[in-house]
Every structure is written in C-alpha cells, then in structure tokens.
Design a protein around this motif. Structure first.
Motif, PDB file in Angstrom:
ATOM      1  N   UNK A  23      43.258  34.762  35.306  1.00 34.56           N
ATOM      2  CA  UNK A  23      44.563  34.626  34.499  1.00 34.56           C
ATOM      3  C   UNK A  23      44.588  35.407  33.121  1.00 34.56           C
ATOM      4  N   UNK A  24      43.397  36.000  32.898  1.00 34.03           N
ATOM      5  CA  UNK A  24      43.037  36.556  31.524  1.00 34.03           C
ATOM      6  C   UNK A  24      43.010  38.035  31.545  1.00 34.03           C
ATOM      7  N   UNK A  25      42.609  38.531  32.659  1.00 36.94           N
ATOM      8  CA  UNK A  25      42.158  39.985  32.780  1.00 36.94           C
ATOM      9  C   UNK A  25      42.841  40.720  33.763  1.00 36.94           C
ATOM     10  N   UNK A  26      43.363  41.998  33.637  1.00 38.42           N
ATOM     11  CA  UNK A  26      43.745  42.595  34.716  1.00 38.42           C
ATOM     12  C   UNK A  26      42.724  42.953  35.882  1.00 38.42           C
ATOM     13  N   UNK A  27      41.214  43.233  35.386  1.00 34.76           N
ATOM     14  CA  UNK A  27      40.264  43.615  36.283  1.00 34.76           C
ATOM     15  C   UNK A  27      39.334  42.739  36.313  1.00 34.76           C
ATOM     16  N   UNK A  28      39.745  41.395  36.682  1.00 36.10           N
ATOM     17  CA  UNK A  28      38.569  40.166  36.541  1.00 36.10           C
ATOM     18  C   UNK A  28      37.250  40.381  37.290  1.00 36.10           C
ATOM     19  N   UNK A  29      36.360  39.908  36.640  1.00 37.70           N
ATOM     20  CA  UNK A  29      35.047  39.859  37.260  1.00 37.70           C
ATOM     21  C   UNK A  29      35.114  38.899  38.511  1.00 37.70           C
ATOM     22  N   UNK A  30      33.983  39.126  39.494  1.00 37.29           N
ATOM     23  CA  UNK A  30      34.133  38.438  40.752  1.00 37.29           C
ATOM     24  C   UNK A  30      33.053  37.078  40.244  1.00 37.29           C
ATOM     25  N   UNK A  31      33.427  35.874  41.583  1.00 37.02           N
ATOM     26  CA  UNK A  31      32.310  34.893  41.288  1.00 37.02           C
ATOM     27  C   UNK A  31      30.707  35.427  41.485  1.00 37.02           C
ATOM     28  N   UNK A 105      27.720  42.781  18.488  1.00 33.59           N
ATOM     29  CA  UNK A 105      28.777  43.817  18.883  1.00 33.59           C
ATOM     30  C   UNK A 105      29.496  43.200  20.131  1.00 33.59           C
ATOM     31  N   UNK A 106      30.705  43.865  20.380  1.00 32.58           N
ATOM     32  CA  UNK A 106      31.583  43.692  21.391  1.00 32.58           C
ATOM     33  C   UNK A 106      32.428  45.053  21.636  1.00 32.58           C
ATOM     34  N   UNK A 107      33.097  45.198  22.861  1.00 29.00           N
ATOM     35  CA  UNK A 107      34.146  46.031  22.860  1.00 29.00           C
ATOM     36  C   UNK A 107      35.607  45.234  23.216  1.00 29.00           C
ATOM     37  N   UNK A 108      36.424  45.987  22.535  1.00 27.48           N
ATOM     38  CA  UNK A 108      37.903  45.247  22.674  1.00 27.48           C
ATOM     39  C   UNK A 108      38.923  46.464  23.066  1.00 27.48           C
ATOM     40  N   UNK A 109      39.800  46.138  23.844  1.00 29.07           N
ATOM     41  CA  UNK A 109      40.869  47.033  24.127  1.00 29.07           C
ATOM     42  C   UNK A 109      41.675  47.464  22.709  1.00 29.07           C
ATOM     43  N   UNK A 135      38.429  50.701  33.249  1.00 31.16           N
ATOM     44  CA  UNK A 135      39.031  51.304  34.663  1.00 31.16           C
ATOM     45  C   UNK A 135      40.237  50.931  35.286  1.00 31.16           C
ATOM     46  N   UNK A 136      40.961  49.920  34.758  1.00 32.31           N
ATOM     47  CA  UNK A 136      42.070  49.580  35.420  1.00 32.31           C
ATOM     48  C   UNK A 136      43.246  50.584  34.823  1.00 32.31           C
TER      49      UNK A 136
END
Length: 149
Positions: A23-31, A105-109, A135-136
C-alpha cells in the motif's frame, strides 16, 4: 488512547508488513525479500510499529561497522500525518546510535518532499543524487545522510 509499540520484526510479521509495503510503494518488495533480510542478512535490522497489536509501519536498516543505511520505512497511508513516521525514525536512529553507528544515510525519491522534510528534522542533509535510481519510473533518488557522533 491506543497502545503504540515498536519491536524487532519476526518472520510471522511478514504478511502484515506486506500490507504496509504494497500500500506504500509502487514497486513493493516481495515476501521472499523480507524473509531473506530477516534470516540471512547479518547486517539487517528490521522493526515493526504496532498499534493495538496491528502492524501499522516498519523500518529496515543495514548496519555495517559504523555506517547505517535505511533500506525502507513505511506507515499505512491512512495513518500518515500523525507523527508515526517520526517516532519510528527516531527509534531507528536511537537503535543505530546504541550499536555504535557514526553515520546514517538513505535514498529518497526526488518527488517525496514530505519524507525529505521528515529526514531534515533529524539533521539529514542532501549529499548527492542517484540518477534514474527507481526502476518503476526512472526517478532520481536524493542521497541524504547525517553524522550521529
């Protein structure tokens, strides 16, 4: 008032974490990615935020020596704007400091100005751009960092 808690993520949390993730990301991680992070990545530390025993957010951080990298952080969309992300980020920074981390550190859109504003509250500053990082849609990522010591 509802009981809020933060604790280490467990394998049994993955299905609820996936709800927040998708619900939060366009390209969500998988289980499977979360499984691999929890079980096989010795540098990974994942935490969940719960309200009344329901997972409403999570955060992941990799800690390698004295550096920490936030991998992801999310709060259920309908609960955003209630300072939950701020509480979760503060908790993560405190955990990192307790583990001897000197830099985070982090990356942010580039388009995610709400998240950038949150990170600036904690002293993070923009340190660079990763062109076409996501990548999306090939959006750039802003690299943000802070010295913790």
């Amino acid at each position: 008032m509802a009981e809020l808690s933060i604790r280490k993520m467990e394998l049994s949390d993955i299905s609820q974490v996936m709800e927040v993730e998708t619900r939060s990301f366009e390209s969500p991680w998988t289980e499977d990615i979360f499984y691999q992070e929890i079980v096989k990545n010795k540098h990974a530390h994942y935490y969940v935020m719960l309200i009344e025993k329901k997972i409403v957010g999570f955060v992941g951080v990799w800690i390698v020596f004295d550096d920490a990298q936030i991998t992801n952080i999310a709060i259920l969309p309908e609960l955003r704007g209630n300072k939950l992300g701020e509480k979760l980020f503060r908790f993560t920074m405190q955990q990192a400091i307790g583990m001897g981390v000197e830099r985070l550190s982090l990356e942010v859109r580039a388009s995610n100005t709400v998240a950038q504003r949150l990170y600036r509250k904690f002293g993070l500053v923009a340190g660079g751009i990763r062109k076409n990082y996501y990548s999306d849609n090939n959006e750039d990522a802003i690299v943000m960092w802070v010295n913790l010591k």
